[in-house]
Design an enzyme around this catalytic site. Structure first.
Site, mmCIF file in Angstrom:
data_model
loop_
_atom_site.group_PDB
_atom_site.id
_atom_site.type_symbol
_atom_site.label_atom_id
_atom_site.label_comp_id
_atom_site.label_asym_id
_atom_site.label_seq_id
_atom_site.Cartn_x
_atom_site.Cartn_y
_atom_site.Cartn_z
ATOM 1 N N ASP A 1 0.871 -1.191 0.000
ATOM 2 C CA ASP A 1 0.000 0.000 0.000
ATOM 3 C C ASP A 1 0.908 1.242 0.000
ATOM 4 O OD1 ASP A 1 0.922 -0.379 2.617
ATOM 5 O OD2 ASP A 1 -0.891 0.436 3.533
ATOM 6 N N ASP B 1 6.932 0.928 2.084
ATOM 7 C CA ASP B 1 6.667 -0.087 1.054
ATOM 8 C C ASP B 1 7.608 0.127 -0.127
ATOM 9 O OD1 ASP B 1 4.029 0.891 2.378
ATOM 10 O OD2 ASP B 1 3.499 -1.116 1.705
ATOM 11 N N ASP C 1 8.332 -1.937 6.513
ATOM 12 C CA ASP C 1 8.152 -3.008 5.521
ATOM 13 C C ASP C 1 9.479 -3.596 5.038
ATOM 14 O OD1 ASP C 1 5.456 -2.588 5.773
ATOM 15 O OD2 ASP C 1 5.280 -1.346 3.975
HETATM 16 C C1 BDR Z 1 2.679 -0.364 8.483
HETATM 17 O O1 BDR Z 1 1.654 0.597 8.219
HETATM 18 C C2 BDR Z 1 1.948 1.303 7.049
HETATM 19 O O2 BDR Z 1 1.705 2.652 7.227
HETATM 20 C C3 BDR Z 1 3.383 1.000 6.715
HETATM 21 O O3 BDR Z 1 3.558 1.012 5.302
HETATM 22 C C4 BDR Z 1 3.612 -0.361 7.295
HETATM 23 O O4 BDR Z 1 3.233 -1.377 6.392
HETATM 24 C C5 BDR Z 1 3.354 0.004 9.793
HETATM 25 O O5 BDR Z 1 2.427 0.001 10.829
HETATM 26 CA CA CA Z 2 2.840 -0.842 4.025
#
Ligand code: BDR
Ligand code: CA
Length: 307
Positions: free
Chosen positions: A14, A19, A239
């Site tokens: 996402d 990411d 991530d």
């Molecule tokens: C997760 O939430 C998202 O905002 C980040 O990409 C990560 O996957 C961390 O809590």
């Molecule tokens: Ca993420």
């Protein structure tokens, strides 16, 4: 020493700055074969997360890696929101549209056509993965393992007990944990112990690849926000920890136990309840990450970003 055969992986993202960094490490690491990237609503609406995913890969030269858009909302809840920098459109240049089709169908087709070696790496709310399990339960037997970023043994970052990816779609997360496949959970307990200090950000920026340059821009932004702004000793690139743990699982300290997801608690929805002491006497379904060896994490990151 000969390089081991690359591990074929699929990322579900996402995007989101962390990411993006995770994707670039995966795309460039010699021990990973990135088969494709599926997108889901989470940090931002689906059109933004898909667009950011394409911009990240294309700007680094990975226009050949398929990007397939998936679920535009959680299974039963409204899309809750990240209002911070994670939800911004990236400015990197995009060279193509997403691959036509639906991520859930693509995931099922890829996994069912595979030889059982694919590692599935969700870095986002688990909506696409739950829908894929409902569409074809046999993927459970075909996936080698699931290594996901999400959850926490202790605490949360959206509520006192819930981490963002699980909090956004607890029902989907529960389906994923109850599926019966091997899961490694790289949660907040792990990612908060892998803060990248500014000196190491400088090492990334000294690398001469496009993906290191892009990662440097993303990390610089995080340093301004988290180190300068919040006074933390380094930046938390959640991530990236899950991708690194695919390459070098030994960097994690884990505990194998039963995990379930709270979906009904008025204060605790989205909590990953980890039965570390075996009190429920239920069979273990998850290798829960407790700690991470930072130097091994950073080594994998550099390997993924260098020429
Ligand atoms: C997760 O939430 C998202 O905002 C980040 O990409 C990560 O996957 C961390 O809590
Ligand atoms: Ca993420």
């Amino acid at each position: 020493m000969p390089t081991p055969m690359p591990t074929p992986i699929i990322l579900d993202v996402d995007t989101g700055y962390d990411d993006a960094v995770a994707m670039l490490i995966a795309a460039g690491h010699p021990e990973i074969e990135l088969l494709g990237v599926t997108t889901v609503a989470g940090n931002a609406p689906l059109d933004v997360t898909t667009d950011n995913t394409l911009r990240t890969l294309d700007a680094a030269g990975y226009t050949n890696i398929p990007v397939i858009a998936g679920a535009h909302r959680p299974l039963v809840r409204e899309l809750g929101g990240s209002t911070d920098a994670q939800s911004q459109h990236f400015r990197f240049s995009k060279k193509r549209a997403a691959t036509p089709g639906y991520a859930v169908d693509w995931l099922v087709e890829m996994i069912m056509a595979s030889d059982g070696e694919i590692v599935l790496v969700p870095l986002a709310p688990l909506t696409n993965i739950a829908l894929a399990l409902y569409k074809e339960p046999a993927i459970v037997e075909k996936v080698k393992k699931v290594v996901l970023m999400g959850g926490a043994v202790h605490g949360g970052n959206m509520t006192p007990t819930a981490e963002f990816n699980i909090w956004i779609d607890p029902e989907a997360a529960r389906i994923v944990w109850q599926a019966g496949w091997p899961i490694t959970m790289v949660g907040l307990d792990v990612t908060s112990r892998a803060l990248i200090p500014p000196d190491d950000v400088a090492q990334v920026k000294a690398l001469a690849t496009d993906r290191a340059r892009i990662t440097g821009e993303l990390l610089d932004f995080c340093v301004q926000r988290e180190v300068v702004g919040w006074g933390k000793p380094g930046v938390q690139i959640f991530d990236a920890c899950a991708v690194a743990a695919v390459v070098d699982p030994g960097m994690l300290t884990t505990h194998h136990c039963f995990v379930d997801v709270e979906t009904t608690g008025t204060l605790t929805a989205g909590m990953t309840v980890c039965d570390l002491e075996g009190l429920t006497e239920k069979p273990a379904n998850c290798h829960v990450g407790l700690d991470i060896d930072y130097s091994r994490f950073f080594r994998v990151m550099m390997e993924g970003l260098e020429g």
